[in-house]
Motif scaffolding. Structure first.
Motif, PDB file in Angstrom:
ATOM      1  N   PHE A   1      38.564  29.313  60.787  1.00  0.00           N
ATOM      2  CA  PHE A   1      37.192  28.908  60.474  1.00  0.00           C
ATOM      3  C   PHE A   1      36.887  27.556  61.069  1.00  0.00           C
ATOM      4  CE2 PHE A   1      34.054  26.983  57.585  1.00  0.00           C
ATOM      5  CZ  PHE A   1      32.991  27.856  57.819  1.00  0.00           C
ATOM      6  N   PHE A   2      37.824  26.580  60.915  1.00  0.00           N
ATOM      7  CA  PHE A   2      37.629  25.233  61.420  1.00  0.00           C
ATOM      8  C   PHE A   2      37.486  25.236  62.935  1.00  0.00           C
ATOM      9  CE2 PHE A   2      39.604  21.321  63.091  1.00  0.00           C
ATOM     10  CZ  PHE A   2      38.703  20.395  62.635  1.00  0.00           C
ATOM     11  N   TRP A   3      38.397  25.865  63.617  1.00  0.00           N
ATOM     12  CA  TRP A   3      38.350  25.877  65.098  1.00  0.00           C
ATOM     13  C   TRP A   3      37.126  26.655  65.604  1.00  0.00           C
ATOM     14  CZ3 TRP A   3      40.568  22.279  67.465  1.00  0.00           C
ATOM     15  CH2 TRP A   3      41.736  21.765  67.021  1.00  0.00           C
ATOM     16  N   THR A   4      36.722  27.634  64.952  1.00  0.00           N
ATOM     17  CA  THR A   4      35.519  28.377  65.338  1.00  0.00           C
ATOM     18  C   THR A   4      34.302  27.485  65.156  1.00  0.00           C
ATOM     19  OG1 THR A   4      36.532  30.414  64.578  1.00  0.00           O
ATOM     20  CG2 THR A   4      34.208  30.485  64.940  1.00  0.00           C
ATOM     21  N   LEU A   5      34.310  26.716  64.049  1.00  0.00           N
ATOM     22  CA  LEU A   5      33.194  25.800  63.810  1.00  0.00           C
ATOM     23  C   LEU A   5      33.169  24.709  64.854  1.00  0.00           C
ATOM     24  CD1 LEU A   5      30.833  24.961  61.960  1.00  0.00           C
ATOM     25  CD2 LEU A   5      32.471  23.583  60.678  1.00  0.00           C
ATOM     26  N   ILE A   6      34.300  24.154  65.253  1.00  0.00           N
ATOM     27  CA  ILE A   6      34.357  23.111  66.277  1.00  0.00           C
ATOM     28  C   ILE A   6      33.887  23.688  67.605  1.00  0.00           C
ATOM     29  CG2 ILE A   6      35.940  21.667  67.605  1.00  0.00           C
ATOM     30  CD1 ILE A   6      36.779  20.552  65.059  1.00  0.00           C
ATOM     31  N   ALA A   7      34.340  24.887  67.936  1.00  0.00           N
ATOM     32  CA  ALA A   7      33.938  25.506  69.201  1.00  0.00           C
ATOM     33  C   ALA A   7      32.427  25.745  69.188  1.00  0.00           C
ATOM     34  CB  ALA A   7      34.689  26.810  69.425  1.00  0.00           C
TER      35      ALA A   7
END
Length: 164
Positions: A11-17
């Motif tokens: 979720f975090f990396w998807t949000l950053i991307a």
């Protein structure tokens, strides 16, 4: 079930991307896209306005065309009437000329008939006179053939001379 519930790291990396793509798009793509959309909207608005203007001009041209057609129809009607009047006038003049010529020919024919009639009457009178002279000559010859007839004729001439 693991597939339906994402983990926090994903979720975090998807949000950053997503935020990086959003920031890049916001910095470089949104303004040009919005500018292009704005220009396109202006172009469409101008095209609609131009179409409306053309529609008004076409309506005006249509009304002018109808006026010209009505005027042309009136001119055609006037020309046809004028042509008919000219035709009637020419026919009338031709009839008058023909009538005058016919009367002239009739008068000339009557004059020739009268002239020929008078010539024939004169010829008949001359023939009658010639025949009367011939008849009188034959009668006188017959009467003067005998001596008695000659004596009677001389006595008559002598009496006529004495009376004059």
């Amino acid at each position: 079930m693991d597939l339906l519930t994402p983990e926090l790291g994903l979720f975090f990396w998807t949000l950053i991307a997503f935020l990086v793509v959003f920031f890049i798009l916001g910095k470089f793509a949104w303004k040009p896209i919005l500018g292009i959309l704005s220009e396109r909207e202006k172009g469409i608005t101008e095209a609609i306005a131009s179409a409306e203007k053309m529609k008004g001009e076409m309506s005006q041209m249509k009304s002018e065309n109808e006026k010209l057609m009505a005027q042309a129809h009136e001119e055609r009607t006037a020309m046809l009437k004028e042509a008919k009047d000219i035709k009637d006038r020419i026919i009338g003049e031709a009839k008058e000329i023909a009538k005058t010529e016919a009367n002239k020919i009739i008068i000339e024919a009557q004059a020739q008939i009268n002239q020929q009639k008078n010539a024939a009457m004169t010829e008949v009178k001359n023939e009658i006179g010639t025949l009367a002279l011939e008849v009188a000559e034959k009668i006188l010859r017959k009467q003067l053939n005998s001596n008695e007839g000659q004596e009677a004729y001389m006595n008559m001439l002598a009496n006529d001379i004495k009376l004059n």
